[in-house]
Design a protein around this motif. Sequence first.
Motif, PDB file in Angstrom:
ATOM      1  N   TYR A  60       0.830  -1.208   0.000  1.00 51.40           N
ATOM      2  CA  TYR A  60       0.000   0.000   0.000  1.00 51.40           C
ATOM      3  C   TYR A  60       0.865   1.258   0.000  1.00 51.40           C
ATOM      4  O   TYR A  60       0.589   2.209  -0.740  1.00 51.40           O
ATOM      5  N   ASP A  61       1.921   1.269   0.803  1.00 49.18           N
ATOM      6  CA  ASP A  61       2.832   2.425   0.829  1.00 49.18           C
ATOM      7  C   ASP A  61       3.467   2.649  -0.539  1.00 49.18           C
ATOM      8  O   ASP A  61       3.585   3.782  -1.011  1.00 49.18           O
ATOM      9  N   LYS A  62       3.870   1.560  -1.194  1.00 44.57           N
ATOM     10  CA  LYS A  62       4.490   1.675  -2.518  1.00 44.57           C
ATOM     11  C   LYS A  62       3.480   2.115  -3.561  1.00 44.57           C
ATOM     12  O   LYS A  62       3.815   2.864  -4.485  1.00 44.57           O
ATOM     13  N   LEU A  63       2.225   1.680  -3.416  1.00 44.26           N
ATOM     14  CA  LEU A  63       1.160   2.145  -4.301  1.00 44.26           C
ATOM     15  C   LEU A  63       1.013   3.657  -4.191  1.00 44.26           C
ATOM     16  O   LEU A  63       0.956   4.356  -5.205  1.00 44.26           O
ATOM     17  N   GLU A  64       0.980   4.173  -2.977  1.00 45.07           N
ATOM     18  CA  GLU A  64       0.867   5.622  -2.781  1.00 45.07           C
ATOM     19  C   GLU A  64       2.079   6.354  -3.357  1.00 45.07           C
ATOM     20  O   GLU A  64       1.929   7.409  -3.967  1.00 45.07           O
ATOM     21  N   GLU A  65       3.289   5.798  -3.163  1.00 41.72           N
ATOM     22  CA  GLU A  65       4.496   6.413  -3.720  1.00 41.72           C
ATOM     23  C   GLU A  65       4.442   6.443  -5.246  1.00 41.72           C
ATOM     24  O   GLU A  65       4.811   7.447  -5.866  1.00 41.72           O
ATOM     25  N   ALA A  66       4.019   5.349  -5.860  1.00 40.25           N
ATOM     26  CA  ALA A  66       3.931   5.284  -7.325  1.00 40.25           C
ATOM     27  C   ALA A  66       2.958   6.334  -7.837  1.00 40.25           C
ATOM     28  O   ALA A  66       3.229   7.021  -8.828  1.00 40.25           O
ATOM     29  N   GLN A  67       1.833   6.466  -7.165  1.00 39.03           N
ATOM     30  CA  GLN A  67       0.840   7.461  -7.579  1.00 39.03           C
ATOM     31  C   GLN A  67       1.399   8.877  -7.422  1.00 39.03           C
ATOM     32  O   GLN A  67       1.277   9.699  -8.319  1.00 39.03           O
ATOM     33  N   LYS A  68       2.051   9.153  -6.297  1.00 42.06           N
ATOM     34  CA  LYS A  68       2.611  10.476  -6.038  1.00 42.06           C
ATOM     35  C   LYS A  68       3.711  10.818  -7.042  1.00 42.06           C
ATOM     36  O   LYS A  68       3.790  11.949  -7.539  1.00 42.06           O
ATOM     37  N   ASP A  69       4.550   9.836  -7.363  1.00 44.05           N
ATOM     38  CA  ASP A  69       5.675  10.054  -8.276  1.00 44.05           C
ATOM     39  C   ASP A  69       5.276   9.908  -9.742  1.00 44.05           C
ATOM     40  O   ASP A  69       6.116  10.053 -10.630  1.00 44.05           O
ATOM     41  N   ASN A  70       4.007   9.566  -9.992  1.00 49.19           N
ATOM     42  CA  ASN A  70       3.481   9.400 -11.351  1.00 49.19           C
ATOM     43  C   ASN A  70       4.281   8.363 -12.155  1.00 49.19           C
ATOM     44  O   ASN A  70       4.649   8.592 -13.304  1.00 49.19           O
ATOM     45  N   VAL A  71       4.522   7.231 -11.501  1.00 46.51           N
ATOM     46  CA  VAL A  71       5.179   6.100 -12.166  1.00 46.51           C
ATOM     47  C   VAL A  71       4.240   4.894 -12.089  1.00 46.51           C
ATOM     48  O   VAL A  71       3.295   4.881 -11.306  1.00 46.51           O
ATOM     49  N   LEU A  72       4.496   3.913 -12.910  1.00 44.80           N
ATOM     50  CA  LEU A  72       3.614   2.749 -12.958  1.00 44.80           C
ATOM     51  C   LEU A  72       3.639   1.960 -11.660  1.00 44.80           C
ATOM     52  O   LEU A  72       2.597   1.599 -11.123  1.00 44.80           O
ATOM     53  N   TYR A  73       4.815   1.646 -11.159  1.00 42.66           N
ATOM     54  CA  TYR A  73       4.896   0.835  -9.945  1.00 42.66           C
ATOM     55  C   TYR A  73       6.109   1.189  -9.113  1.00 42.66           C
ATOM     56  O   TYR A  73       7.072   1.784  -9.604  1.00 42.66           O
ATOM     57  N   LYS A  74       6.040   0.812  -7.848  1.00 37.54           N
ATOM     58  CA  LYS A  74       7.153   0.859  -6.920  1.00 37.54           C
ATOM     59  C   LYS A  74       7.188  -0.504  -6.247  1.00 37.54           C
ATOM     60  O   LYS A  74       6.158  -1.138  -6.034  1.00 37.54           O
ATOM     61  N   VAL A  75       8.383  -0.950  -5.891  1.00 37.93           N
ATOM     62  CA  VAL A  75       8.577  -2.283  -5.349  1.00 37.93           C
ATOM     63  C   VAL A  75       9.116  -2.188  -3.922  1.00 37.93           C
ATOM     64  O   VAL A  75      10.052  -1.431  -3.653  1.00 37.93           O
ATOM     65  N   CYS A  76       8.545  -2.982  -3.026  1.00 36.77           N
ATOM     66  CA  CYS A  76       9.052  -3.074  -1.662  1.00 36.77           C
ATOM     67  C   CYS A  76      10.423  -3.736  -1.689  1.00 36.77           C
ATOM     68  O   CYS A  76      10.607  -4.754  -2.361  1.00 36.77           O
ATOM     69  N   GLU A  77      11.335  -3.138  -0.989  1.00 39.45           N
ATOM     70  CA  GLU A  77      12.676  -3.747  -0.871  1.00 39.45           C
ATOM     71  C   GLU A  77      12.662  -4.609   0.393  1.00 39.45           C
ATOM     72  O   GLU A  77      12.311  -4.137   1.449  1.00 39.45           O
ATOM     73  N   GLU A  78      13.018  -5.831   0.250  1.00 37.03           N
ATOM     74  CA  GLU A  78      12.947  -6.767   1.382  1.00 37.03           C
ATOM     75  C   GLU A  78      14.150  -6.656   2.246  1.00 37.03           C
ATOM     76  O   GLU A  78      15.198  -6.569   2.093  1.00 37.03           O
TER      77      GLU A  78
END
Length: 78
Positions: A60-78
């Motif tokens: 969910y956090d990465k979804l919000e980041e992707a939307q804010k940064d106007n990119v398709l996706y962001k990936v959680c780093e494990e």
Amino acid sequence: GMLLRHTDRIGAMRTSERLSDIISNSTMFIEDNELEVHIAIGISEILSQKSEIDIVNCAYDKLEEAQKDNVLYKVCEE
């Protein structure tokens, strides 16, 4: 939300790109108004050492980041 069985992080990124292509090449209308649709995706790999809550929260956090940064996706780093 989507759960991709037997898919790693790289496969999830490829699936995200294919999904984006399908959506962006589709024409959608509401009444006489054409819609421009954008998607944002948060990707989190399910690993046994992480709790379900941590996995969902990271996605969910990465979804919000992707939307804010106007990119398709962001990936959680494990």
